[in-house]
Design a protein around this motif. Structure first.
Motif, PDB file in Angstrom:
ATOM      1  N   VAL A   4       0.857  -1.180   0.000  1.00 12.76           N
ATOM      2  CA  VAL A   4       0.000   0.000   0.000  1.00 12.76           C
ATOM      3  C   VAL A   4       0.896   1.234   0.000  1.00 12.76           C
ATOM      4  CG1 VAL A   4      -1.814   1.266   1.208  1.00 12.76           C
ATOM      5  CG2 VAL A   4      -1.748  -1.230   1.353  1.00 12.76           C
ATOM      6  N   ASN A   5       0.851   2.002  -1.065  1.00 14.55           N
ATOM      7  CA  ASN A   5       1.624   3.241  -1.167  1.00 14.55           C
ATOM      8  C   ASN A   5       3.096   3.066  -0.797  1.00 14.55           C
ATOM      9  OD1 ASN A   5      -0.672   4.655  -1.965  1.00 14.55           O
ATOM     10  ND2 ASN A   5      -1.225   5.115   0.142  1.00 14.55           N
ATOM     11  N   GLY A   6       3.702   1.989  -1.257  1.00 20.28           N
ATOM     12  CA  GLY A   6       5.119   1.756  -1.007  1.00 20.28           C
ATOM     13  C   GLY A   6       5.441   1.080   0.312  1.00 20.28           C
ATOM     14  N   ASN A   7       4.429   0.804   1.138  1.00 22.22           N
ATOM     15  CA  ASN A   7       4.626   0.114   2.415  1.00 22.22           C
ATOM     16  C   ASN A   7       4.096  -1.310   2.315  1.00 22.22           C
ATOM     17  OD1 ASN A   7       5.547   2.462   3.968  1.00 22.22           O
ATOM     18  ND2 ASN A   7       3.482   3.204   3.599  1.00 22.22           N
ATOM     19  N   LEU A   8       4.839  -2.246   2.908  1.00 23.33           N
ATOM     20  CA  LEU A   8       4.392  -3.637   2.954  1.00 23.33           C
ATOM     21  C   LEU A   8       3.738  -3.910   4.306  1.00 23.33           C
ATOM     22  CD1 LEU A   8       7.456  -5.484   1.414  1.00 23.33           C
ATOM     23  CD2 LEU A   8       5.185  -5.229   0.413  1.00 23.33           C
ATOM     24  N   TYR A   9       2.586  -4.564   4.280  1.00 22.29           N
ATOM     25  CA  TYR A   9       1.882  -4.963   5.493  1.00 22.29           C
ATOM     26  C   TYR A   9       1.769  -6.474   5.479  1.00 22.29           C
ATOM     27  CZ  TYR A   9       0.578  -0.077   5.887  1.00 22.29           C
ATOM     28  OH  TYR A   9       0.616   1.295   6.004  1.00 22.29           O
TER      29      TYR A   9
END
Length: 90
Positions: A4-9
């Motif tokens: 999401v928007n360059g972040n990994l969850y």
């Protein structure tokens, strides 16, 4: 894992948060674009012996997932539920 928007969850079934009450606890985490690791939510035995049990889905700015029993034998543990966690961008 969800991007999401360059972040990994993502989630861990155990071992994501070493400072919890039993040594290692499952978590929902974020890895930012710069590599910073953040625990968004840790699960403990007080939560009903549960841990994330499947992948995450993003909808309406929230991560949704399901839980499963952690596999340890600490008596009767109810699990198998749906959870959601709101996310904010770092």
């Amino acid at each position: 894992m969800v991007l999401v928007n360059g972040n990994l969850y993502g989630t861990t079934f155990e071992g994501g948060y070493p400072d919890c009450n039993l040594g290692t606890c499952p978590v929902i985490f974020r890895i930012a674009a710069d590599g910073a690791y953040t625990v968004l939510r840790s699960f403990t035995w007080r939560d009903g012996c549960i841990a994330p049990g499947a992948g995450l889905t993003l909808k309406y700015g929230r991560l949704f997932g399901t839980t499963a029993r952690n596999g340890e034998s600490f008596g009767s543990c109810d699990a198998d539920t749906v959870y959601s966690v709101g996310i904010t961008q770092p």
